[in-house]
Design an enzyme around this catalytic site. Structure first.
Site, mmCIF file in Angstrom:
data_model
loop_
_atom_site.group_PDB
_atom_site.id
_atom_site.type_symbol
_atom_site.label_atom_id
_atom_site.label_comp_id
_atom_site.label_asym_id
_atom_site.label_seq_id
_atom_site.Cartn_x
_atom_site.Cartn_y
_atom_site.Cartn_z
ATOM 1 N N CYS A 98 26.355 1.781 11.045
ATOM 2 C CA CYS A 98 25.926 1.974 12.435
ATOM 3 C C CYS A 98 26.430 0.843 13.343
ATOM 4 C CB CYS A 98 24.421 2.187 12.495
ATOM 5 S SG CYS A 98 23.964 3.068 13.990
ATOM 6 N N GLN A 102 30.254 -0.146 14.440
ATOM 7 C CA GLN A 102 30.735 -0.376 15.809
ATOM 8 C C GLN A 102 31.368 -1.768 15.944
ATOM 9 O OE1 GLN A 102 27.217 0.344 18.173
ATOM 10 N NE2 GLN A 102 27.205 2.529 17.739
ATOM 11 N N GLY A 120 27.056 -2.022 12.425
ATOM 12 C CA GLY A 120 28.077 -2.635 11.572
ATOM 13 C C GLY A 120 29.405 -1.901 11.712
ATOM 14 N N GLU A 172 21.641 5.445 4.014
ATOM 15 C CA GLU A 172 20.562 4.875 3.190
ATOM 16 C C GLU A 172 19.255 5.664 3.289
ATOM 17 O OE1 GLU A 172 22.106 3.374 5.658
ATOM 18 O OE2 GLU A 172 20.685 2.645 7.168
ATOM 19 N N LYS A 183 0.829 -1.210 0.000
ATOM 20 C CA LYS A 183 0.000 0.000 0.000
ATOM 21 C C LYS A 183 0.864 1.262 0.000
ATOM 22 C CE LYS A 183 -2.720 -0.469 3.406
ATOM 23 N NZ LYS A 183 -2.934 0.320 4.603
ATOM 24 N N HIS A 199 23.465 6.569 8.980
ATOM 25 C CA HIS A 199 22.618 5.716 8.129
ATOM 26 C C HIS A 199 22.403 6.440 6.799
ATOM 27 C CE1 HIS A 199 21.046 2.710 11.074
ATOM 28 N NE2 HIS A 199 21.313 3.659 11.944
ATOM 29 N N GLU A 251 -2.493 7.648 4.074
ATOM 30 C CA GLU A 251 -2.599 6.181 4.042
ATOM 31 C C GLU A 251 -2.924 5.675 5.446
ATOM 32 O OE1 GLU A 251 1.054 4.192 2.928
ATOM 33 O OE2 GLU A 251 0.245 2.240 3.512
ATOM 34 N N LEU A 280 -11.717 -9.328 -1.208
ATOM 35 C CA LEU A 280 -11.773 -7.898 -1.522
ATOM 36 C C LEU A 280 -13.204 -7.370 -1.382
ATOM 37 C CD1 LEU A 280 -10.029 -5.970 -4.351
ATOM 38 C CD2 LEU A 280 -12.475 -5.720 -4.070
ATOM 39 N N LYS A 318 -16.287 -8.270 -11.612
ATOM 40 C CA LYS A 318 -16.869 -8.693 -10.327
ATOM 41 C C LYS A 318 -16.575 -7.655 -9.241
ATOM 42 C CE LYS A 318 -17.292 -13.592 -9.741
ATOM 43 N NZ LYS A 318 -16.576 -14.780 -9.375
HETATM 44 N N1 GLN Z 1 22.997 -0.560 18.811
HETATM 45 C C1 GLN Z 1 23.845 0.488 18.350
HETATM 46 C C2 GLN Z 1 23.609 1.787 19.102
HETATM 47 O O1 GLN Z 1 22.598 1.958 19.719
HETATM 48 C C3 GLN Z 1 23.677 0.716 16.854
HETATM 49 C C4 GLN Z 1 22.307 1.147 16.436
HETATM 50 C C5 GLN Z 1 22.035 0.991 14.985
HETATM 51 O O2 GLN Z 1 22.640 0.175 14.290
HETATM 52 N N2 GLN Z 1 21.065 1.738 14.468
HETATM 53 O O3 GLN Z 1 24.435 2.665 19.076
#
Ligand code: GLN
Length: 541
Positions: free
Chosen positions: A381, A385, A383, A508, A17, A506, A141, A192, A224
Site C-alpha cells: 500500500c 506508493q 510501501g 495480509e 482477549k 493489503h 467480546e 482479578l 483463590k
Molecule cells: N496513505 C496512502 C493512501 O491513502 C496509503 C494507505 C495505506 O497504506 N493503507 O493511499
C-alpha cells in the site's frame, strides 16, 4: 437460534482477549458447530478507521470494506471465516441509530434513555448479527475492561439477555490478568478478584474465569480465584504466554474447557477433529531468516498484526523461523548506522502501509537500499506508493517526484488522489475500502505467485499511481503486473530481477494459518530458494 458466549475483560486491556475469544470459537468449531464472533468497542468513534493504530492497534479491513478492530482479524484467522461490518459494534453506531430513530419519530411521546432504548438497540444488533450469520454459537467480546464507564450500557444489555434467553443459552466468560511480582515470583489474584466483584456489582456472575498469566497458574492462585470469584475451581482456566498463539485453543482444550462449555450450553457432545489445526502448533524449524519491516508505528507491533501474522503463516507452512526486525522509518532518515546495518543484513525488507509525511523519506531510503543491493522487497500500500516515488526519483530522473499526500505542489505527482476522492469532505469510511478484483498480467512474478488471472484482495487507500506517469515508469523498466478490472488502476508492480514486488492492496488481511497469503509466502520461499549470501552490501546504487 444462536446460543451466546459473552467475554468480558478485567484488570488491563490488551491481555489477548481477542485470541482467547477466537480460541473458544475454535474449540466449538472443531466439534462441527457453526461459530461466529462479534466485537463490541465501547468508544464513541463510529469505527476504528479514524483512530491512531499506535494507540489502538491495526485497523482491520473486512471483505465488505468496514474498518474494524484488530480482533476481527484474529476471529477470521482462527475460525477461517469472513466477517462483515455488522460484527464490530461501537457506541458511535448505537447512538447514531437511536438518535436517527428519535428524529424519525419512532419513540414519539417517550423519554429516550440509555435503559431501555440504548440497551434494546445493543441487544437487537447482537441478535440480528448472530441470526444472519446462521451460527449455532455467537461469541461476543466486550472491549475494554470491566469498570470503564463507557462499557456499562453494553454489560447491562448482556445482563438483560441472560434473563431473556432460555436456559443453557448464555455463558459468561471473564478474562483477566494475574500479574506476577518480579521479586517474589508470586502470582497476585487481587486485581482479578476486584474485577469479578465489579461485574457482580452490576448483576453479572461469570460462569467461567480465564486467568491470563505469564507462567502457568499455581494451584493456590486458582483456588483463590475460585473462592473469591464465586465459581468452582474447575471453572477457572489459565491462558499463559506461549510463543505461538495458535496453540491456545489446544491449551484450553487440554484443561477441559470444551466439556464445560458443552454442559453449560447443553450442546451435543461431538468428537473434535483437530487434525487440520494441530500441525500449526509444531514449531520445528528447519531454516531461519531475517526480515526487516519498515514503518512508522513499528514501536507497537499490534499496529501491523495482520502482516506479522501473514509472515507467521508462511513460517508455519515452510518450517522457517522468521526473525522480524521492526524498524522505525524515522531512524533511517536520521542515518542511524545500526539501523542501516540491520537493513543491509536482512534477507528481505517489507515496506509497511501508512499515512502522512512522518517517516516517509525513511521508507523511500529503505527501498533504495533494497533496490541497490538486490535485497528482496515487498511494498504494501503506502510501501507500494513510496517505492514508486523512489523509482521515479532515482531511475526515471524525476528528482522531486512525490505523493501529493506529502507534497501537494510537487512538480511530479507520481502518486495522486484517486479521482473519486477529489471532492470528498468526510474522512470516516470514505477510502477505497474492501475487496476488489485485480487482473494480473501473464508472465509476471505476481501472476506466478497467485497462479490465476483474476484475484481478489482487500484495499484501504485514498491515493494511487497517477496514470500520467504510467508511460515513463514502464519505459524505465518498472513492470506493471496487475490492474483493477477496468484497467485504470495500477494494483501490482515489480522489477525484472530478483524479488521486488509492490502492491496497492493489503493481501495480509486474507492470510490464514493454513492458507498463507501468496505474496508473503512467496517472499519467504524466495529467500529459502536463494539463501542470499552475506556479502557486504552498499548503501546506494
Ligand atoms: N496513505 C496512502 C493512501 O491513502 C496509503 C494507505 C495505506 O497504506 N493503507 O493511499
Amino acid at each position: 437460534m444462536s446460543k451466546y458466549i459473552f467475554i468480558t475483560g478485567g484488570v488491563l486491556s490488551s491481555v489477548g482477549k481477542g485470541v482467547i475469544t477466537s480460541s473458544i470459537g475454535k474449540i466449538l468449531q472443531v466439534r462441527n458447530y457453526k461459530v461466529t464472533a462479534i466485537k463490541i468497542d465501547p468508544y464513541l468513534n463510529f469505527d476504528s478507521g479514524t483512530m491512531n493504530p499506535f494507540m489502538h492497534g491495526e485497523v482491520f479491513v473486512t471483505e465488505d470494506g468496514a474498518e474494524t478492530d484488530m480482533d476481527l482479524g484474529h476471529y477470521e484467522r482462527f475460525l477461517g471465516i469472513n466477517l462483515n461490518r455488522e460484527h464490530n459494534i461501537t457506541t458511535g453506531q448505537i447512538y447514531e441509530t437511536v438518535i436517527a430513530k428519535e428524529r424519525r419519530g419512532d419513540y414519539l411521546g417517550q423519554c429516550v434513555q440509555i435503559i431501555p432504548h440504548i440497551t434494546d438497540e445493543i441487544k437487537n444488533r447482537i441478535r440480528s448479527t448472530a441470526s444472519k450469520s446462521g451460527a449455532d454459537i455467537a461469541i461476543v467480546e466486550v472491549g475494554g475492561t470491566v469498570g470503564d464507564i463507557e462499557s456499562l450500557p453494553f454489560l447491562e444489555a448482556l445482563r438483560q439477555m441472560r434473563l431473556e434467553e432460555s436456559n443453557h443459552s448464555i455463558v459468561f466468560v471473564h478474562v483477566a490478568l494475574v500479574p506476577t511480582l518480579s521479586i517474589s515470583g508470586e502470582q497476585k489474584t487481587k486485581p482479578l478478584q476486584h474485577s469479578v466483584n465489579e461485574l457482580r456489582r452490576i448483576g453479572i456472575q461469570p460462569d467461567i474465569i480465564i486467568a491470563r498469566s505469564a507462567k502457568p497458574l499455581s494451584i493456590e492462585a486458582r483456588n483463590k480465584i475460585a473462592l473469591f470469584g464465586n465459581v468452582r475451581p474447575e471453572y477457572v482456566f489459565n491462558s499463559y504466554d506461549v510463543e505461538n498463539i495458535y496453540k491456545i485453543p489446544l491449551l484450553l482444550e487440554g484443561q477441559g474447557l470444551s466439556k464445560l462449555l458443552i454442559n453449560l450450553l447443553a450442546l451435543e457432545n461431538r468428537a473434535p477433529d483437530w487434525k487440520d489445526w494441530i500441525y500449526l502448533c509444531d514449531n520445528k524449524y528447519v531454516y531461519e531468516v531475517k526480515i526487516a519491516l519498515v514503518g512508522k508505528y513499528s514501536k507497537l507491533v499490534d499496529s501491523y498484526v495482520s502482516i506479522s501474522e501473514a509472515l507467521n503463516h508462511a513460517s508455519i507452512n515452510l518450517k522457517v523461523k522468521i526473525n522480524k526486525i521492526w524498524i522505525d522509518s524515522e531512524s533511517i532518515e536520521n542515518n542511524d548506522s545500526e539501523v542501516i546495518n540491520q537493513l543491509l543484513t536482512s534477507d528481505a525488507i517489507i515496506i509497511l502501509p501508512g499515512f502522512g509525511a512522518r517517516g516517509a523519506e525513511g521508507k523511500i531510503k529503505a527501498v533504495n537500499i533494497a533496490r541497490a543491493n538486490n535485497i528482496p522487497l515487498l511494498g504494501i500500500c503506502y510501501g507500494f506508493q513510496l517505492a514508486i516515488v523512489e523509482f521515479a526519483r532515482n531511475v526515471c530522473g524525476l528528482k522531486d517526484a512525490n505523493t501529493t499526500e506529502i507534497d501537494p505542489n510537487t512538480n511530479h505527482p507520481v502518486i495522486d488522489l484517486l479521482p473519486e476522492q477529489k471532492n470528498l469532505i468526510n474522512k470516516g469510511g470514505t477510502m477505497r475500502l474492501g475487496s476488489y478484483p485485480i487482473k494480473l498480467v501473464k508472465n509476471t512474478l505476481a501472476y506466478d505467485i497467485y497462479g490465476s488471472e483474476i484475484i481478489y484482495e482487500r484495499h484501504r487507500h485514498r491515493y494511487e499511481v497517477n496514470p500520467d506517469y504510467f508511460e515513463i515508469l514502464q519505459k524505465h523498466g518498472l513492470i506493471f503486473s496487475g490492474f483493477s478490472l477496468e484497467g485504470k488502476r495500477l494494483e501490482f508492480a515489480e522489477l525484472k530481477n530478483g524479488f521486488f514486488l509492490l502492491t496497492q492492496a493489503h493481501p495480509e488481511f486474507k492470510s490464514r494459518p493454513n492458507k498463507p497469503s501468496p505474496p508473503y509466502f512467496a517472499l519467504v520461499k524466495y529467500i529459502l530458494n536463494n539463501k542470499i549470501s552475506k556479502v557486504i552490501r552498499k548503501e546506494y546504487a
